[in-house]
Enzyme design. Structure first.
Site, mmCIF file in Angstrom:
data_model
loop_
_atom_site.group_PDB
_atom_site.id
_atom_site.type_symbol
_atom_site.label_atom_id
_atom_site.label_comp_id
_atom_site.label_asym_id
_atom_site.label_seq_id
_atom_site.Cartn_x
_atom_site.Cartn_y
_atom_site.Cartn_z
ATOM 1 N N HIS A 32 0.865 -1.182 0.000
ATOM 2 C CA HIS A 32 0.000 0.000 0.000
ATOM 3 C C HIS A 32 0.905 1.237 0.000
ATOM 4 O O HIS A 32 2.135 1.106 -0.021
ATOM 5 C CB HIS A 32 -0.934 -0.027 1.215
ATOM 6 C CG HIS A 32 -0.230 -0.322 2.514
ATOM 7 N ND1 HIS A 32 0.646 0.565 3.114
ATOM 8 C CD2 HIS A 32 -0.247 -1.416 3.321
ATOM 9 C CE1 HIS A 32 1.108 0.056 4.231
ATOM 10 N NE2 HIS A 32 0.599 -1.165 4.386
ATOM 11 N N GLU A 33 0.277 2.406 0.058
ATOM 12 C CA GLU A 33 1.073 3.631 -0.058
ATOM 13 C C GLU A 33 2.021 3.830 1.134
ATOM 14 O O GLU A 33 2.978 4.605 1.044
ATOM 15 C CB GLU A 33 0.171 4.855 -0.244
ATOM 16 C CG GLU A 33 -0.672 4.828 -1.527
ATOM 17 C CD GLU A 33 0.171 4.838 -2.817
ATOM 18 O OE1 GLU A 33 1.209 5.525 -2.843
ATOM 19 O OE2 GLU A 33 -0.213 4.154 -3.786
ATOM 20 N N GLY A 34 1.762 3.141 2.250
ATOM 21 C CA GLY A 34 2.708 3.183 3.380
ATOM 22 C C GLY A 34 4.029 2.548 2.976
ATOM 23 O O GLY A 34 5.106 3.109 3.200
ATOM 24 N N HIS A 35 3.942 1.363 2.359
ATOM 25 C CA HIS A 35 5.160 0.756 1.806
ATOM 26 C C HIS A 35 5.758 1.705 0.758
ATOM 27 O O HIS A 35 6.978 1.850 0.664
ATOM 28 C CB HIS A 35 4.840 -0.578 1.127
ATOM 29 C CG HIS A 35 4.296 -1.647 2.050
ATOM 30 N ND1 HIS A 35 2.997 -2.087 1.987
ATOM 31 C CD2 HIS A 35 4.881 -2.363 3.024
ATOM 32 C CE1 HIS A 35 2.812 -3.029 2.893
ATOM 33 N NE2 HIS A 35 3.930 -3.224 3.537
ATOM 34 N N GLN A 149 7.816 3.219 11.222
ATOM 35 C CA GLN A 149 7.515 3.436 12.648
ATOM 36 C C GLN A 149 6.210 2.751 13.048
ATOM 37 O O GLN A 149 5.979 2.466 14.220
ATOM 38 C CB GLN A 149 7.419 4.940 12.941
ATOM 39 C CG GLN A 149 7.311 5.228 14.437
ATOM 40 C CD GLN A 149 6.871 6.621 14.750
ATOM 41 O OE1 GLN A 149 7.387 7.575 14.176
ATOM 42 N NE2 GLN A 149 5.892 6.749 15.648
ATOM 43 N N SER A 186 -2.287 -0.312 6.465
ATOM 44 C CA SER A 186 -1.850 -1.656 6.818
ATOM 45 C C SER A 186 -2.410 -2.643 5.807
ATOM 46 O O SER A 186 -3.540 -2.476 5.335
ATOM 47 C CB SER A 186 -2.361 -2.022 8.214
ATOM 48 O OG SER A 186 -2.239 -3.406 8.446
ATOM 49 N N ARG A 188 -3.458 -5.355 6.524
ATOM 50 C CA ARG A 188 -4.588 -6.028 7.176
ATOM 51 C C ARG A 188 -5.857 -5.190 7.152
ATOM 52 O O ARG A 188 -6.936 -5.707 7.471
ATOM 53 C CB ARG A 188 -4.217 -6.418 8.606
ATOM 54 C CG ARG A 188 -3.164 -7.534 8.651
ATOM 55 C CD ARG A 188 -2.940 -8.092 10.047
ATOM 56 N NE ARG A 188 -2.158 -9.311 10.003
ATOM 57 C CZ ARG A 188 -0.846 -9.406 10.253
ATOM 58 N NH1 ARG A 188 -0.161 -8.326 10.566
ATOM 59 N NH2 ARG A 188 -0.226 -10.568 10.200
HETATM 60 P P1 AMP Z 1 4.930 -5.461 6.266
HETATM 61 O O1 AMP Z 1 4.736 -5.701 4.807
HETATM 62 O O2 AMP Z 1 3.665 -5.265 7.036
HETATM 63 O O3 AMP Z 1 5.876 -6.440 6.911
HETATM 64 O O4 AMP Z 1 5.668 -4.052 6.367
HETATM 65 C C1 AMP Z 1 6.885 -3.824 5.705
HETATM 66 C C2 AMP Z 1 7.458 -2.524 6.186
HETATM 67 O O5 AMP Z 1 6.541 -1.470 5.888
HETATM 68 C C3 AMP Z 1 7.693 -2.498 7.704
HETATM 69 O O6 AMP Z 1 8.905 -1.818 7.972
HETATM 70 C C4 AMP Z 1 6.510 -1.717 8.206
HETATM 71 O O7 AMP Z 1 6.745 -1.050 9.428
HETATM 72 C C5 AMP Z 1 6.306 -0.733 7.075
HETATM 73 N N1 AMP Z 1 4.945 -0.192 7.077
HETATM 74 C C6 AMP Z 1 3.785 -0.880 7.120
HETATM 75 N N2 AMP Z 1 2.741 -0.040 7.167
HETATM 76 C C7 AMP Z 1 3.264 1.213 7.172
HETATM 77 C C8 AMP Z 1 2.700 2.525 7.219
HETATM 78 N N3 AMP Z 1 1.388 2.716 7.295
HETATM 79 N N4 AMP Z 1 3.544 3.576 7.188
HETATM 80 C C9 AMP Z 1 4.894 3.398 7.126
HETATM 81 N N5 AMP Z 1 5.482 2.190 7.081
HETATM 82 C C10 AMP Z 1 4.675 1.114 7.095
#
Ligand code: AMP
Length: 281
Positions: A32-35, A149, A186, A188
């Protein structure tokens, strides 16, 4: 875009860029845009001459037996399209068998930080996280790794691992990307019904409320924590923890909340667990 499915393929690619600065963003996909904010930060730091390396790996060893490993979304084609849009250079996406061949036996003990908060609710989770990230760092060999974070305890524990194991990588923690109503992005969130999605905004509201109380001089941990619990419960979520902790030790403040402080919430909406945090420095 280079897509490497095996460790050998990645190492061959890595060899071709051995002189370049590699910035690494590990993920479990369902991007997602967070990644996206992390990958775009990596692009800026690497510059046009550097390399932005990403991984997509749903790591089985960090999921508990009753967690969502099998159901975790794996929209690979869409992830690739997003990573192209965010200008990543390479994706390492191994199979579980590639990362954990039969007979593999070594793991990393995250120490006491791994037993609290998320670790108390998800036993073994951070052992799985440390082990897979240590393996990924050994394969990718980046100059720097960017983590979000959003997973506050995860970045704290991995920072400790990097220090304790003398790993030659810089860790950069990037701010949490949020939807317009404040909900932390997220993978999720896609599990939420529209009703649950609306109620999930209570988590960030509760964090902001406690942060405002803190800034207005309220430093009693019981008051701050009770306020967060009340707001989340009122929205119909099940609170797992809502705490004001020391960001270094992750120990909850009792009595007067000092500075710096991280407000951490984990809550459930149906079967979906959501976490979020706000750092007060
Ligand atoms: P994941 O795919 O959930 O294992 O996340 C991969 C990386 O992306 C991890 O370092 C997470 O902390 C980061 N991440 C996930 N969601 C966010 C978000 N909303 N904003 C910033 N980083 C994120």
């Amino acid at each position: 875009m280079h897509i490497c499915k095996t460790i050998d393929e990645f190492r061959n690619f890595r060899h071709t860029v051995s002189e370049k600065k590699v910035i690494f963003v590990p993920t479990m996909g369902a991007l997602h845009e967070g990644h996206g904010s992390l990958v775009q930060m990596a692009r800026r730091l690497a510059g046009s001459s550097g390399v932005v390396a990403t991984s997509i790996f749903v790591n089985p060893t960090q999921f508990g037996p009753n967690e969502d490993f099998h159901k975790y979304p794996r929209p690979f084609e869409q992830d690739v399209a997003n990573l192209i849009r965010w200008e990543a250079d390479v994706i390492f996406s191994p199979s579980p068998e590639e990362m954990y061949p039969a007979g593999s036996a070594t793991s990393i003990d995250p120490g006491p930080l791994g037993n609290v908060l998320e670790g108390a609710i998800r036993p073994g989770h951070f052992k799985g996280v440390c082990t897979v990230v240590a393996k990924l760092l050994g394969i990718v060999e980046p100059a720097a790794m960017i983590l979000g974070q959003k997973d506050f305890q995860q970045q704290r524990i991995l920072r400790q691992m990097i220090t304790d194991l003398n790993m030659p990588v810089e860790l950069i923690t990037a701010p949490t990307a949020r939807e317009s109503d404040g909900l932390a992005m997220s993978s999720r969130n896609r599990y939420l019904s529209s009703d649950q999605r609306a109620r999930a905004t209570a988590i960030y509201r509760a964090l902001c409320h406690a942060q405002n109380q803190y800034h207005s001089g309220i430093r009693d941990s019981a008051v701050l924590q009770a306020g967060m619990i009340e707001q989340i419960t009122q929205a119909g979520l099940e609170v797992q923890y809502a705490l004001a902790c020391d960001p270094e030790t992750l120990v909850p403040y009792t009595g007067i909340v000092g500075a710096p402080c991280v407000l951490l919430i984990a809550a459930k909406l149906g079967t979906t667990r959501l976490i979020d945090n706000v750092l007060i420095s």
